[in-house]
Enzyme design. Sequence first.
Site, mmCIF file in Angstrom:
data_model
loop_
_atom_site.group_PDB
_atom_site.id
_atom_site.type_symbol
_atom_site.label_atom_id
_atom_site.label_comp_id
_atom_site.label_asym_id
_atom_site.label_seq_id
_atom_site.Cartn_x
_atom_site.Cartn_y
_atom_site.Cartn_z
ATOM 1 C CG HIS A 198 -12.524 1.848 1.190
ATOM 2 N ND1 HIS A 198 -11.544 2.648 1.398
ATOM 3 C CD2 HIS A 198 -11.936 0.873 1.767
ATOM 4 C CE1 HIS A 198 -10.844 2.432 2.226
ATOM 5 N NE2 HIS A 198 -10.865 1.046 2.618
ATOM 6 C CB SER B 104 -10.775 -3.520 0.751
ATOM 7 O OG SER B 104 -11.287 -2.107 1.156
ATOM 8 C CB THR C 235 -28.396 -8.045 9.721
ATOM 9 O OG1 THR C 235 -29.339 -8.774 10.599
ATOM 10 C CG2 THR C 235 -29.123 -7.670 8.180
ATOM 11 C CD GLN D 23 -3.662 -0.267 -1.532
ATOM 12 O OE1 GLN D 23 -3.715 0.412 -2.504
ATOM 13 N NE2 GLN D 23 -4.068 0.411 -0.373
ATOM 14 C CB CYS E 234 -3.854 2.704 9.108
ATOM 15 S SG CYS E 234 -5.129 2.000 8.003
ATOM 16 C CG ASN F 186 -0.209 -0.247 2.661
ATOM 17 O OD1 ASN F 186 0.433 -1.564 2.600
ATOM 18 N ND2 ASN F 186 -0.298 0.524 3.355
#
Length: 404
Positions: free
Chosen positions: A213, A211, A249, A191, A337, A163
């Site tokens: 996003h 992932s 859920t 990535q 992060c 990343n």
Amino acid sequence: MTDDDEHDSHIYLDTAASTPVADEVIAEMLPYLKERYGNPSSIHKFGRETTRAINLARKRVAEMIGASSSREITFTSGGTEANNLALKGTAMHVKSKMPEKNMIITSSIEHDAVLEPCKDLEDGGFVTMHLPVTDEGFVRPSELKNVISDNNVALVSIMYANNEVGTIQPIKELVEIAHQAGALFHTDAVQAAGKLPLNVKNLGVDMMSLSSHKINGPKGVGALYIRSNLKILPIIHGGGQEWYLRSGTENVPGIVGFGKACELANKRVGQYQEHVAGLRNYLVERVLKEIPRSRLNGLRTERIANNAHFTFFGVNGEDLIIKLDENGIAASTGSACSVKKQKQSHVLKAMGFSYEEITGSLRLSLGMHNTKDEVDRAVDILSSVIKELRELSPFESKYVAEMG
Ligand SMILES: Cc1ncc(COP(=O)(O)O)c(C=O)c1O
């Protein structure tokens, strides 16, 4: 200028952190935020329509990575949870069946979403080993071969693409070595997705994290590919959704959006590589030619299309990000992060970078939305901001004397 105007005129060069959600993705999600609100566990019409939507999304994710069946896809809340499930779920299962396999091998440049679960597993009695990388950010297969000879390795987890510096690891070769030693193999492909054609069968991996996003899908959703017949244990317990592996859920709008994003990413991966790598290469050329004492980190080849990572000697990367932001450019020093944790990049440290090299680093990551005009404006601004920061630096004359 309002916040919205400012937002529109900003040049976004931080796609490694997150990407804009594609219009087609939003269009598919909207009905599931409005009229299609049924719980997929319900057996009535409302439940059936959300179940169908999840099934389609699962199929699209499976297709993007060349999985043999949708059954191999488990939806999660994102890449972090997918990595946690892969590592902890495997470790707990192996521990219950083959307690002698108490070792996990990973690399020293993994995302914290792998490194932190590894630490947690150490507390639970596992031994973890972090493979070193070259100064260009590659894991050498020979390093894995040297340490894996004992039959006590439960799992090898090595990311597909990094990343921060964008290096692409030789996953296929690493998988072969792991399998020969009887270990399972997981890759964090968060990535890599959308930037490389992915095929879990060709690579031979047992698990792969994704992932949404990072590929123009919504935030808060991801998936773990788990090869069929591979048993791992859940880390979240409850109503038994997602093959009893991830209760709760389902995030239906998110899953629908993620599925659409995978379909788009799969269709346009060639176009992505051409457009984004073209712009990235142009950016790199201009930066190295026009900005003195600049260096591209990592190799030019074997790196994902969107990533350019530089060191600008004599500049503080944090100051640079702030100045760039003031001048309309969104960039990053590395992992989003790590910024929260206020720590120096463990990736660059592992690559053997000095304090100065780490401090002067900048990641620019591009996307389909960027244009050549934006790259030109960004390089012009970058160049003048770096000049300004260097002029203010008390160490500038020392640098000029040493490096010219
Ligand atoms: C390599 C890698 N793995 C995992 C993650 C975490 O993914 P998510 O943000 O979906 O939890 C990221 C996000 O930056 C990443 O870059």
